[in-house]
Design a protein around this motif. Sequence first.
Motif, PDB file in Angstrom:
ATOM      1  N   GLY A  43      46.179  51.071  40.450  1.00 39.12           N
ATOM      2  CA  GLY A  43      46.430  49.667  40.824  1.00 39.12           C
ATOM      3  C   GLY A  43      45.186  48.821  40.682  1.00 39.12           C
ATOM      4  N   ARG A  44      45.370  47.530  40.922  1.00 34.52           N
ATOM      5  CA  ARG A  44      44.232  46.621  40.767  1.00 34.52           C
ATOM      6  C   ARG A  44      43.489  46.484  42.088  1.00 34.52           C
ATOM      7  NH1 ARG A  44      46.546  41.726  39.323  1.00 34.52           N
ATOM      8  NH2 ARG A  44      46.438  42.268  37.110  1.00 34.52           N
ATOM      9  N   PRO A  45      42.206  46.843  42.101  1.00 41.93           N
ATOM     10  CA  PRO A  45      41.431  46.705  43.345  1.00 41.93           C
ATOM     11  C   PRO A  45      41.166  45.230  43.634  1.00 41.93           C
ATOM     12  CG  PRO A  45      40.024  47.473  41.565  1.00 41.93           C
ATOM     13  CD  PRO A  45      41.383  47.291  40.979  1.00 41.93           C
ATOM     14  N   PRO A  46      40.744  44.918  44.856  1.00 43.69           N
ATOM     15  CA  PRO A  46      40.456  43.507  45.163  1.00 43.69           C
ATOM     16  C   PRO A  46      39.318  42.987  44.303  1.00 43.69           C
ATOM     17  CG  PRO A  46      39.794  44.956  46.968  1.00 43.69           C
ATOM     18  CD  PRO A  46      40.530  45.806  46.005  1.00 43.69           C
ATOM     19  N   TYR A  47      39.409  41.724  43.920  1.00 41.45           N
ATOM     20  CA  TYR A  47      38.376  41.129  43.087  1.00 41.45           C
ATOM     21  C   TYR A  47      37.133  40.794  43.887  1.00 41.45           C
ATOM     22  CZ  TYR A  47      41.547  40.420  39.155  1.00 41.45           C
ATOM     23  OH  TYR A  47      42.385  40.607  38.096  1.00 41.45           O
ATOM     24  N   HIS A  94      33.970  42.728  37.977  1.00 42.88           N
ATOM     25  CA  HIS A  94      35.141  42.128  38.605  1.00 42.88           C
ATOM     26  C   HIS A  94      35.424  42.673  40.000  1.00 42.88           C
ATOM     27  CE1 HIS A  94      36.220  39.740  35.253  1.00 42.88           C
ATOM     28  NE2 HIS A  94      36.475  40.739  34.446  1.00 42.88           N
ATOM     29  N   PHE A  95      35.125  43.952  40.200  1.00 45.03           N
ATOM     30  CA  PHE A  95      35.564  44.589  41.438  1.00 45.03           C
ATOM     31  C   PHE A  95      34.374  45.155  42.190  1.00 45.03           C
ATOM     32  CE2 PHE A  95      38.718  45.593  38.027  1.00 45.03           C
ATOM     33  CZ  PHE A  95      39.635  44.602  38.371  1.00 45.03           C
ATOM     34  N   GLU A 106      42.063  45.215  34.308  1.00 47.56           N
ATOM     35  CA  GLU A 106      43.392  44.984  34.893  1.00 47.56           C
ATOM     36  C   GLU A 106      43.958  43.617  34.557  1.00 47.56           C
ATOM     37  OE1 GLU A 106      45.345  47.015  36.687  1.00 47.56           O
ATOM     38  OE2 GLU A 106      43.964  48.704  36.607  1.00 47.56           O
ATOM     39  N   ARG A 149      37.990  55.276  37.404  1.00 48.30           N
ATOM     40  CA  ARG A 149      38.681  54.251  36.629  1.00 48.30           C
ATOM     41  C   ARG A 149      38.249  54.254  35.160  1.00 48.30           C
ATOM     42  NH1 ARG A 149      41.530  50.189  39.055  1.00 48.30           N
ATOM     43  NH2 ARG A 149      41.857  50.637  41.252  1.00 48.30           N
TER      44      ARG A 149
END
Lengths: 308, 258
Positions: free
Chosen positions: A26-30, B119-120, B172, B130
């Motif tokens: 999933g996409r982690p928080p930005y 970004h993260f 993403e 990842r």
Amino acid sequence: METIAKPAVAERPAAPQGAPSLASLGRPPYRPLFWRKLQDNLVQGFSVLALALAVGVMLWILATILLRGSEALSWDFLTTLSAPHGFKGGIGNALAGTLCITLFAAVIAVPPAICAGIWLAEFGKKSRLADALRFSANVMMGMPSIVVGLFVYMILVVPMGANSGLAGSVALAILMFPVVMRTTEDMLMMVPDTLRESGLALGLTRCRVTLQIICRAARNGMVTGVLLAVARVSGETAPLLFTAQFAKTWPTAFFTGPTANIPVLINDYGMSNFEDLQTAGWGASLVIAVLVLSVNVIARVAFRDKKD
Amino acid sequence: MDNTQEPKLKIRARKLSFFYEGGHQALFDNDLDIPERQITAVIGPSGCGKSTHLRTYNRIYSLHRGQRAEGEVLLDGENILDPKTDLLTLRRRVGMIFQKPTPFPMSVFDNVAYPLRLHFRLSHKEIAERVEAALQGASLWDEVKDQLRKSGLALSGGQQQRLCIARAIAAEPEVLLMDEPTSAIDPVATLKIEDLVLRLRERFTIVIVTHNMQQAARISDRTAFFYKGRIVEVGPTKQIFTAPKEKKTEEYITGRFG
Ligand SMILES: Nc1ncnc2c1ncn2[C@@H]1O[C@H](COP(=O)(O)OP(=O)(O)O)[C@@H](O)[C@H]1O
Ligand SMILES: [Mg+2]
């Protein structure tokens, strides 16, 4: 009409086992954008500031010499002989001398420097000899110009028994050579290899490919390099102090006697205590600055690579 | 031709026109729908405006002074051509793959980790996890798992392009734009990438420009045919390649010009 079948997507590789897939992670928080943008703005701000500083200093210099030098400027100033304190004089002899010394330096340095640059880019390439040549060129470019002046004094002025414009030209030529050689090489290296191969593939000799195709492709860059090198050395003072020195006459004895030139004139007048000479020094500064600037502008504008 | 059960439209271009420096108009009133999680192919002769069209979707053209787009490009209903659009957010959502592979001058691992770090906020372990997942996702892991420290520039062309895809999907995005991603790459590597694109379809909305009609036919759900800056025909790929409605489309796909 031809139709193209869409094959079944059978050969898809099986989903990888073991490691989790991106989908399952999933996409982690930005990260917050705020800091990233602040950083961006800070960097941009600093570069603008640095630019302002560079341009500011240049404008300051130009403004100063304009302010101080313009009052000396006149047609007579440009065309009459220099004169001692108390007499009305110009910088005509120095201007003519500088032109002679610089142009003759270019005549001595440019042809061999271009040949050497061609050799480096097209033939020497990564050989030992080429690397040695590049290294010594870099050393030469870092050499204090007064050392070059002293050297020429030793090898030319002392044996000839007199200062001469020629000696000044030789000193400037020594300074120009490595610069022109390296820019020539850089410009030739920017020509893509496919052009060389296309030429050879047509059955041309290496020499023709190099001189008629590669050099033509790089011509504008090479001319610009030469002009910038000429502009650069035309204001050099230190190498001329021991070589060309100065003369109160027109540069008729260019090959055998001291020859007037603007940098040394500025040096002498700048250090004098007389206001009229100092003003003339500023005027000469303005003249050489304008000359150097216009050569730069000409190099950039006239020999810019034009897109078709 | 629109069926009733259309998927959601991810991008809608409306009356999109584009001007290069000096006012040269390259796109004329383009209307194009990009359905979510499908592959839309953009075909047409070279110079017809395929790249220009694609490059409005992430506003990448704004790097160049004097280039300007008119009309609307709606991403999830929001007009991204609006000057108020936040470009960082937009590009985080819309990834791009270019014609020539563009690995950054750093190691294979760092190429993929770079967008992750930017970004993260992730731990070293999460980043490593990842990076592996992204390289898996780009079908590159097995080939590079023992040389992650090697420079990305040392890979073959096909591998470099897959590295770029891994780098793009690690961030993403929701949409992937691909501008002739296989035209600089050999046929075998091309098939690998086509396969990969088909798998990416499950997670991403993909718009792919291609000059290779077989490729469009093989992988895309819908195809848009561009000609001289206009969209001549859009439809399901099968229909475009078997029963084109426009004469121009037929001429192009049968190879009568191009
Ligand atoms: N940087 C540019 N400056 C000016 N015109 C351009 C530029 N890039 C492309 N064009 C013009 O826009 C048109 C479309 O180009 P492009 O979108 O690159 O075509 P395609 O990707 O379909 O081959 C062409 O006519 C081309 O000449
Ligand atoms: Mg293109």
